[in-house]
Design a protein around this motif. Structure first.
Motif, PDB file in Angstrom:
ATOM      1  N   ALA A   1      66.162 116.828  30.850  1.00  0.00           N
ATOM      2  CA  ALA A   1      64.888 116.895  30.263  1.00  0.00           C
ATOM      3  C   ALA A   1      64.177 117.890  31.131  1.00  0.00           C
ATOM      4  CB  ALA A   1      64.129 115.618  30.227  1.00  0.00           C
TER       5      ALA A   1
ATOM      6  N   VAL B   1      59.838 121.733  35.590  1.00  0.00           N
ATOM      7  CA  VAL B   1      60.215 120.823  36.490  1.00  0.00           C
ATOM      8  C   VAL B   1      61.458 120.225  35.641  1.00  0.00           C
ATOM      9  CG1 VAL B   1      58.432 120.455  37.773  1.00  0.00           C
ATOM     10  CG2 VAL B   1      58.539 118.912  35.663  1.00  0.00           C
TER      11      VAL B   1
ATOM     12  N   THR C   1      60.577 119.970  31.704  1.00  0.00           N
ATOM     13  CA  THR C   1      59.119 120.161  31.309  1.00  0.00           C
ATOM     14  C   THR C   1      58.696 121.656  31.622  1.00  0.00           C
ATOM     15  OG1 THR C   1      58.592 117.883  31.513  1.00  0.00           O
ATOM     16  CG2 THR C   1      56.748 119.392  31.649  1.00  0.00           C
TER      17      THR C   1
ATOM     18  N   ALA D   1      55.180 118.819  42.957  1.00  0.00           N
ATOM     19  CA  ALA D   1      55.118 120.022  43.262  1.00  0.00           C
ATOM     20  C   ALA D   1      53.374 120.481  43.079  1.00  0.00           C
ATOM     21  CB  ALA D   1      55.600 120.855  42.112  1.00  0.00           C
TER      22      ALA D   1
ATOM     23  N   LEU E   1      55.532 124.583  31.928  1.00  0.00           N
ATOM     24  CA  LEU E   1      54.330 124.723  31.854  1.00  0.00           C
ATOM     25  C   LEU E   1      54.007 126.282  31.747  1.00  0.00           C
ATOM     26  CD1 LEU E   1      53.232 123.049  35.045  1.00  0.00           C
ATOM     27  CD2 LEU E   1      53.444 122.128  32.779  1.00  0.00           C
TER      28      LEU E   1
ATOM     29  N   ASP F   1      63.869 115.558  39.281  1.00  0.00           N
ATOM     30  CA  ASP F   1      64.563 114.267  39.525  1.00  0.00           C
ATOM     31  C   ASP F   1      65.659 114.346  39.171  1.00  0.00           C
ATOM     32  OD1 ASP F   1      64.444 111.474  40.278  1.00  0.00           O
ATOM     33  OD2 ASP F   1      63.984 111.186  38.155  1.00  0.00           O
TER      34      ASP F   1
ATOM     35  N   ALA G   1      64.388 117.057  34.864  1.00  0.00           N
ATOM     36  CA  ALA G   1      65.071 115.620  35.309  1.00  0.00           C
ATOM     37  C   ALA G   1      66.402 115.727  34.531  1.00  0.00           C
ATOM     38  CB  ALA G   1      64.209 114.481  34.838  1.00  0.00           C
TER      39      ALA G   1
END
Lengths: 306, 306
Positions: B132, B85, B134, B31, B136, B121, B87
């Motif tokens: 998982a 993001v 993440t 990204a 920001l 992912d 996964a």
């Protein structure tokens, strides 16, 4: 040897070097980073039994790969990696050095690119070993090189050689971070992707994103020599097209730029050849040409399904 | 119904709204984001069999929680979440709507805070469902509120009520993002943490980071009413101290500021009470005082080990 999350966090903290851009690293609710205006973000997860098997590799290998696959994604944008955060699931009943080995591998892979481990999440797992790395970075030069910029008549090139990654390179490879930056700095790249799923799938990702097609020259594709003792009925070209996990760069560039680049071979000192393997076309088809025929490239490669 | 990674990525892309700060979202190697100079980053992983059991909750619940636990971490810094993001490892042989449900939950949780899903992912998993996230974000006001800023004589406060999270709140809670920003904007907070491991562990994280101790007033700790039908021998106070997954805020602030805040009750319109539960001390001990005695607080709570 750390066997719980608090011990592991402390073990990792003691091994992470100071980074002036990491204002708050491991040990608070979030990491706090100084960043540039444009940020690259990528994440990849490795799961035991799917991506690796600890009978066939070490936890250190897994740690290295977990970061390296992300570094390869940053390379595909010609980016400069900066900071990683890592989430892990640690299975019970394994060698007590499993966590140390995993994180030692992550730190091994971080070091050559000065990537700082700035945070994470450690869990026990009833599901085997799981590691998810999120990697941040910044663009270099004129900005991120996307998949979508290829134009008809661009030349398609790859770094290195493709195929037979399962013989070992799928675990031990050099993410093409330095190579990508050098190419982006010195040549006009219209589009780029890293070859993780295999040329026979990733080329389609590039042409789909760019709204164009391609014509591959089968005889030009640089193929890894078949590994010693390797014996199967598949033609070497199929290995190069479909094995995946090459972690080389595939890129498209204008013809004059490609001629200059192929003449210069600017990655020679890194031991990396660049090879012209085809062209971008205005059609939507992706074709493979050999001495006998021109036929549609079979679109396949590793696709996760469930 | 998406059953492989390419279908799933396409399904998700069609459901993500445009965000002007996401220059490149789902569908490239990384990204590309427009960001401010200071960035918050946090990651949390949820594993089937450890964090959740699909006999007792839905995949949509899991998706919501996977983002909400990260939102709670951003809240603990008084941050504003921006981009996530994700996964995932998707197990085989499950209901075919598993992936849709999981991502519907993630998007449910993203919407109230205008968080954009910018990449991820997707993998198959032999290990059960793994996700998982993440997340920001950016700091607000005078900057991130850390764990480490508490000072002797600061007043300790919590939002909401603690304990009995397993009765349901561990899955369905409101991450205190709005609450934290409002507090940080209007009062001087010296240190803050979100209560994920339980007050009996997270308070130590705050005092350790701040190099100080604390004196808790047992009778002041706001405890959730024991859920209907709930029957065990543990005192309610133990539930409030040690159950974990309250996802409330624990914060330290100077006495005069605390008096003003407790009088104002600035989160009343959100249905969230703020309660004074103790003070920060210059000793290193963390003590619990009730009508009968003052004794060291037992340092425990959920710790992942393997």
């Amino acid at each position: 040897v750390p066997r719980n999350e608090l011990e592991l966090i402390s073990w990792i903290r003691s091994r992470v070097a100071h980074d002036p851009n990491v204002v708050v690293g491991i040990g608070d609710d979030t990491a706090v980073l100084k960043t540039q205006e444009t940020l690259l973000v990528t994440v990849d997860m490795l799961l035991e039994g799917v991506h690796f098997d600890l009978a066939g590799c070490t936890a250190r290998d897994v740690g290295q790969k977990a970061l390296n696959v992300n570094l390869s994604d940053i390379a595909a944008m010609a980016g400069r990696p900066t900071v990683a955060v890592v989430a892990v699931g640690m299975p019970n009943g394994r060698p007590e050095t499993l966590a140390d080995d995993l994180f030692a591998g992550l730190l091994d892979a971080a070091k050559p690119f000065s990537v700082t481990l700035a945070g994470g999440d450690t869990n026990s797992s009833k599901l085997g070993l799981v590691v998810a790395v999120t990697l941040l970075g910044h663009p270099t030069g004129s900005g991120p090189v996307r998949r979508s910029g290829a134009k008809p008549r661009d030349v398609l090139c790859v770094t290195g050689r493709l195929g037979y990654s399962l013989a070992g390179r799928h675990l031990h490879f050099t993410p093409r971070v330095t190579e990508a930056q050098r190419l982006h700095e010195n040549y006009r790249l219209n589009a780029m992707i890293d070859l993780s799923d295999g040329l026979g799938q990733d080329l389609f990702h590039l042409t789909d994103a760019s709204g164009c097609g391609a014509l591959l020259d089968a005889g030009a594709i640089p193929i890894q020599p078949s590994p010693p003792g390797w014996n199967d009925d598949r033609p070497p070209l199929d290995h190069a097209l479909y094995d995946g996990e090459d972690f080389e760069l595939l890129f498209a560039m204008p013809e004059p730029e490609a001629q200059r680049l192929l003449r210069d071979q600017p990655l020679r000192d890194l031991g990396v050849a660049i090879t012209r393997i085809g062209i971008i076309t205005g059609e939507s088809a992706v074709l493979l040409r050999d001495d006998h025929s021109t036929r549609p490239l079979l679109r396949t490669g590793y696709t996760h399904s469930w």
